[in-house]
Write an enzyme that holds these catalytic residues in place. Structure first.
Site, PDB file in Angstrom:
ATOM      1  N   CYS A  74      44.782  20.991  -9.852  1.00  0.00           N
ATOM      2  CA  CYS A  74      45.406  21.725 -10.969  1.00  0.00           C
ATOM      3  C   CYS A  74      44.407  22.082 -12.062  1.00  0.00           C
ATOM      4  O   CYS A  74      44.642  23.002 -12.836  1.00  0.00           O
ATOM      5  CB  CYS A  74      46.497  20.877 -11.614  1.00  0.00           C
ATOM      6  N   LEU A 121      55.097  19.640 -20.170  1.00  0.00           N
ATOM      7  CA  LEU A 121      56.347  19.656 -19.394  1.00  0.00           C
ATOM      8  C   LEU A 121      56.320  18.508 -18.388  1.00  0.00           C
ATOM      9  O   LEU A 121      55.270  18.195 -17.834  1.00  0.00           O
ATOM     10  CB  LEU A 121      56.460  20.973 -18.606  1.00  0.00           C
ATOM     11  N   GLU A 154      45.108  26.086 -12.735  1.00  0.00           N
ATOM     12  CA  GLU A 154      45.386  26.648 -11.401  1.00  0.00           C
ATOM     13  C   GLU A 154      46.765  27.334 -11.342  1.00  0.00           C
ATOM     14  O   GLU A 154      46.987  28.170 -10.462  1.00  0.00           O
ATOM     15  CB  GLU A 154      45.275  25.562 -10.325  1.00  0.00           C
ATOM     16  N   ASP A 155      47.674  26.995 -12.265  1.00  0.00           N
ATOM     17  CA  ASP A 155      49.046  27.474 -12.081  1.00  0.00           C
ATOM     18  C   ASP A 155      49.288  28.951 -12.374  1.00  0.00           C
ATOM     19  O   ASP A 155      50.111  29.573 -11.693  1.00  0.00           O
ATOM     20  CB  ASP A 155      50.013  26.592 -12.879  1.00  0.00           C
ATOM     21  N   HIS A 177      54.911  20.483  -7.442  1.00  0.00           N
ATOM     22  CA  HIS A 177      54.355  21.609  -6.702  1.00  0.00           C
ATOM     23  C   HIS A 177      54.031  21.177  -5.273  1.00  0.00           C
ATOM     24  O   HIS A 177      53.818  19.990  -5.011  1.00  0.00           O
ATOM     25  CB  HIS A 177      53.032  22.075  -7.342  1.00  0.00           C
ATOM     26  N   ASP A 201      50.164  22.530 -21.610  1.00  0.00           N
ATOM     27  CA  ASP A 201      49.843  22.400 -20.178  1.00  0.00           C
ATOM     28  C   ASP A 201      48.660  23.265 -19.749  1.00  0.00           C
ATOM     29  O   ASP A 201      48.382  23.386 -18.545  1.00  0.00           O
ATOM     30  CB  ASP A 201      51.075  22.782 -19.343  1.00  0.00           C
ATOM     31  N   ARG A 238      54.520  28.234 -20.141  1.00  0.00           N
ATOM     32  CA  ARG A 238      53.363  28.383 -19.267  1.00  0.00           C
ATOM     33  C   ARG A 238      52.981  29.850 -19.067  1.00  0.00           C
ATOM     34  O   ARG A 238      51.832  30.152 -18.763  1.00  0.00           O
ATOM     35  CB  ARG A 238      53.602  27.652 -17.943  1.00  0.00           C
ATOM     36  N   ARG A 277      59.505  25.696  -9.432  1.00  0.00           N
ATOM     37  CA  ARG A 277      58.652  26.643 -10.164  1.00  0.00           C
ATOM     38  C   ARG A 277      58.414  27.961  -9.423  1.00  0.00           C
ATOM     39  O   ARG A 277      58.036  28.958 -10.045  1.00  0.00           O
ATOM     40  CB  ARG A 277      57.295  25.995 -10.453  1.00  0.00           C
TER      41      ARG A 277
HETATM   42  C1  CIR Z   1      53.782  21.357 -15.729  1.00  0.00           C
HETATM   43  O1  CIR Z   1      54.848  20.782 -15.618  1.00  0.00           O
HETATM   44  O2  CIR Z   1      53.669  22.570 -15.586  1.00  0.00           O
HETATM   45  C2  CIR Z   1      52.564  20.518 -16.067  1.00  0.00           C
HETATM   46  N1  CIR Z   1      52.949  19.423 -16.882  1.00  0.00           N
HETATM   47  C3  CIR Z   1      51.879  20.021 -14.821  1.00  0.00           C
HETATM   48  C4  CIR Z   1      51.304  21.105 -13.969  1.00  0.00           C
HETATM   49  C5  CIR Z   1      50.496  20.555 -12.852  1.00  0.00           C
HETATM   50  N2  CIR Z   1      49.917  21.574 -12.073  1.00  0.00           N
HETATM   51  C6  CIR Z   1      49.830  21.551 -10.737  1.00  0.00           C
HETATM   52  O3  CIR Z   1      50.360  20.671 -10.079  1.00  0.00           O
HETATM   53  N3  CIR Z   1      49.219  22.558 -10.175  1.00  0.00           N
END
Ligand code: CIR
Length: 257
Positions: free
Chosen positions: A249, A19, A67-68, A162, A62, A87, A132
């Site tokens: 991340c 993403l 961490e997300d 983020h 992703d 995700r 998000r």
């Molecule tokens: C996303 O858009 O979810 C991933 N391409 C990038 C996530 C990066 N995560 C973060 O900053 N904690």
């Protein structure tokens, strides 16, 4: 003896389908991404972390950004609710990884929350209100952790994906910020340290005691961090940044007695 665990997941072959929100798509060199991830894991090990690898997940572009889907604290792990379906499919692997070590709580619809939006400074959590993470997600997080003595402060995020893309705790109540991307004044009670304006992506740093892992290529910001007495470890993360992720991340850090 206390175990300091870092959960990570290697980049999968589909990372090029990641993403993207604030960045244009650029080709990701998968071999280089793998080497950069290996160097990141090596830095964590060198700094005393027991690196536990989650199963690779080629079907989830992703999933390297572990961490997300979770907010891991000392007492509890709050399983987040990413804003996108793709995700959310990463959640079961994080539940399985954290379950043996932490009581789990969950963010439920209509709440959305991603770990990348959470900057923890001691018992205070600054949480990005972003594309998000929504207010319902922040309210649910607060309900789970306020009884444990945590304060939760919402911080509007407009310039980047983020909150942690543009700000991280670097110890002793100091927050490294890119004020072009996040509102530095929102970090009430903290001292803010600016990244060099020419090094936008250097605000995302992993704090490990008196050490920080920062994305390579930010000499001026690194000099500011060294001047504060921090030991700086630079790791090349260009391919992760093309996927709109960076240093924090790539890991979930917990300590276990
Ligand atoms: C996303 O858009 O979810 C991933 N391409 C990038 C996530 C990066 N995560 C973060 O900053 N904690």
């Amino acid at each position: 003896m206390t175990r300091h665990i870092a959960f990570v997941r290697r980049p999968g072959a589909s990372i090029g389908d990641c993403l993207l929100t604030h960045r244009d798509r650029e080709g990701i060199d998968l071999d280089l991404a793998r080497r950069q991830h290996a160097a990141y894991r090596e830095a964590l090990s060198r700094l005393g972390r027991e690196v536990i690898e989650l199963e690779e997940a080629d079907e989830h572009p992703d999933a390297v950004f572990v961490e997300d889907p979770v907010v891991a604290l000392d007492e509890i792990a709050v399983i987040a609710r990413p804003a996108t379906e793709s995700r959310r499919r990463e959640i079961p692997s994080l539940e399985a990884a954290l379950g043996p070590y932490r009581e789990l709580a969950h963010i439920a619809a209509p709440g959305t929350l991603e770990g990348g939006d959470v900057v923890r400074v001691g018992r205070r959590l600054f949480v990005g209100l972003s594309s998000r993470t929504n207010q319902a997600g922040i309210d649910q997080l607060r309900a789970h952790i306020a009884p444990l003595g945590y304060e939760v402060h919402a911080v509007p995020v407009t310039g980047c994906l983020h909150l942690k893309t543009g700000a991280s705790h670097i110890g002793h109540g100091r927050v490294l910020v890119n004020r072009d991307w996040v509102d530095a004044d929102a970090f009430v009670g903290c001292e803010t340290i600016d990244v060099d304006p020419s090094e936008a992506w250097s605000a995302n740093a992993v704090l490990l005691g008196e050490h920080v892992i920062v994305p390579a290529g930010a000499a001026k910001t690194c000099a500011r961090l060294r001047a504060l007495g921090l030991n700086v470890h630079e790791v090349g993360l260009s391919e992760m940044q093309k996927a709109e992720g960076s240093a924090t991340c790539l890991s979930v850090l917990i300590s276990v007695e």
